[in-house]
Write a protein that holds these residues in place. Structure first.
Motif, mmCIF file in Angstrom:
data_model
loop_
_atom_site.group_PDB
_atom_site.id
_atom_site.type_symbol
_atom_site.label_atom_id
_atom_site.label_comp_id
_atom_site.label_asym_id
_atom_site.label_seq_id
_atom_site.Cartn_x
_atom_site.Cartn_y
_atom_site.Cartn_z
ATOM 1 N N UNK A 14 0.830 -1.206 0.000
ATOM 2 C CA UNK A 14 0.000 0.000 0.000
ATOM 3 C C UNK A 14 0.866 1.258 0.000
ATOM 4 N N UNK A 15 1.926 1.240 0.810
ATOM 5 C CA UNK A 15 2.787 2.430 0.883
ATOM 6 C C UNK A 15 3.490 2.680 -0.445
ATOM 7 N N UNK A 16 3.949 1.623 -1.108
ATOM 8 C CA UNK A 16 4.630 1.801 -2.393
ATOM 9 C C UNK A 16 3.664 2.308 -3.456
ATOM 10 N N UNK A 17 2.452 1.777 -3.477
ATOM 11 C CA UNK A 17 1.441 2.273 -4.417
ATOM 12 C C UNK A 17 1.120 3.743 -4.142
ATOM 13 N N UNK A 18 1.011 4.088 -2.859
ATOM 14 C CA UNK A 18 0.720 5.460 -2.455
ATOM 15 C C UNK A 18 1.831 6.396 -2.931
ATOM 16 N N UNK A 19 3.095 5.985 -2.730
ATOM 17 C CA UNK A 19 4.233 6.815 -3.156
ATOM 18 C C UNK A 19 4.290 6.935 -4.675
ATOM 19 N N UNK A 20 3.997 5.855 -5.391
ATOM 20 C CA UNK A 20 3.991 5.925 -6.858
ATOM 21 C C UNK A 20 2.909 6.886 -7.340
ATOM 22 N N UNK A 21 1.742 6.842 -6.705
ATOM 23 C CA UNK A 21 0.655 7.746 -7.086
ATOM 24 C C UNK A 21 0.963 9.196 -6.722
ATOM 25 N N UNK A 22 1.817 9.401 -5.728
ATOM 26 C CA UNK A 22 2.174 10.754 -5.289
ATOM 27 C C UNK A 22 3.311 11.356 -6.109
ATOM 28 N N UNK A 23 4.016 10.532 -6.880
ATOM 29 C CA UNK A 23 5.164 11.027 -7.643
ATOM 30 C C UNK A 23 4.726 12.123 -8.617
#
Length: 180
Positions: A14-23
């Protein structure tokens, strides 16, 4: 605190998906409210760039060294955030800087904190896949933050800073995506 029934692997994913979406690049407008004295809110405008970091990138290896982790590739991913900020309505120097975040299990490792240049560790959890919550404690203060993705173009953030059980400051942010 973690979401009910969530495994470490799910939390990391979830955190990695969140960071990718925030890039991408964001325009941030924020306001800080001081709660323990009569002070006008401070308003800040920032340009923020968020870069997603894959496991094993030099920034994450360096962050693992900073935190003296045994496995230098323990951080499964993260972000590098750079900013350029200007305070409005007050005479303060512009602020420029960067910070690196790395994820391992339910911990978010940082190369610096909100009010310190020393490395810090936050505990994080999700209330839903679009809302990450952080709790960081150091120097007698507690920093609680909620970051929420709203569609593809907006994020909101709220930070509450406390000391000795007393809330001192609230920061509220609205961020608009400029580009991916």
């Amino acid at each position: 605190m973690t979401s009910v029934g969530m495994t470490t692997k799910t939390l990391e994913s979830l955190s990695l998906e969140f960071f990718q979406q925030s890039a991408g690049q964001w325009q941030s407008q924020r306001r800080y409210y001081t709660l323990n004295k009569e002070t006008e809110p401070q308003e800040v405008e920032s340009l923020i760039t968020i870069k997603f970091l894959e496991q094993g990138t030099p920034e994450l290896i360096e962050l693992a060294k900073l935190h003296q982790l045994d496995n230098l590739e323990a951080l499964v991913g993260g972000t590098k955030v750079t900013w350029s900020s200007n305070y409005t309505g007050t005479i303060r120097k512009p602020s420029n800087g960067s910070t690196v975040f790395g994820v391992w299990e339910n911990k978010l490792y940082r190369d610096r904190g909100f009010a310190t240049t020393e490395p810090v560790v936050a505990t994080y959890y999700f209330t839903n896949p679009q809302t990450m919550c952080l709790r960081t404690e150091y120097n007698g203060s507690v920093f609680e933050e909620e970051i929420k993705l709203i569609g593809q173009s907006y994020r909101t953030r709220q930070s509450i800073i406390s000391r000795a059980g007393q809330e001192l400051m609230i920061g509220q942010y609205l961020e608009k995506r400029l580009e991916n």
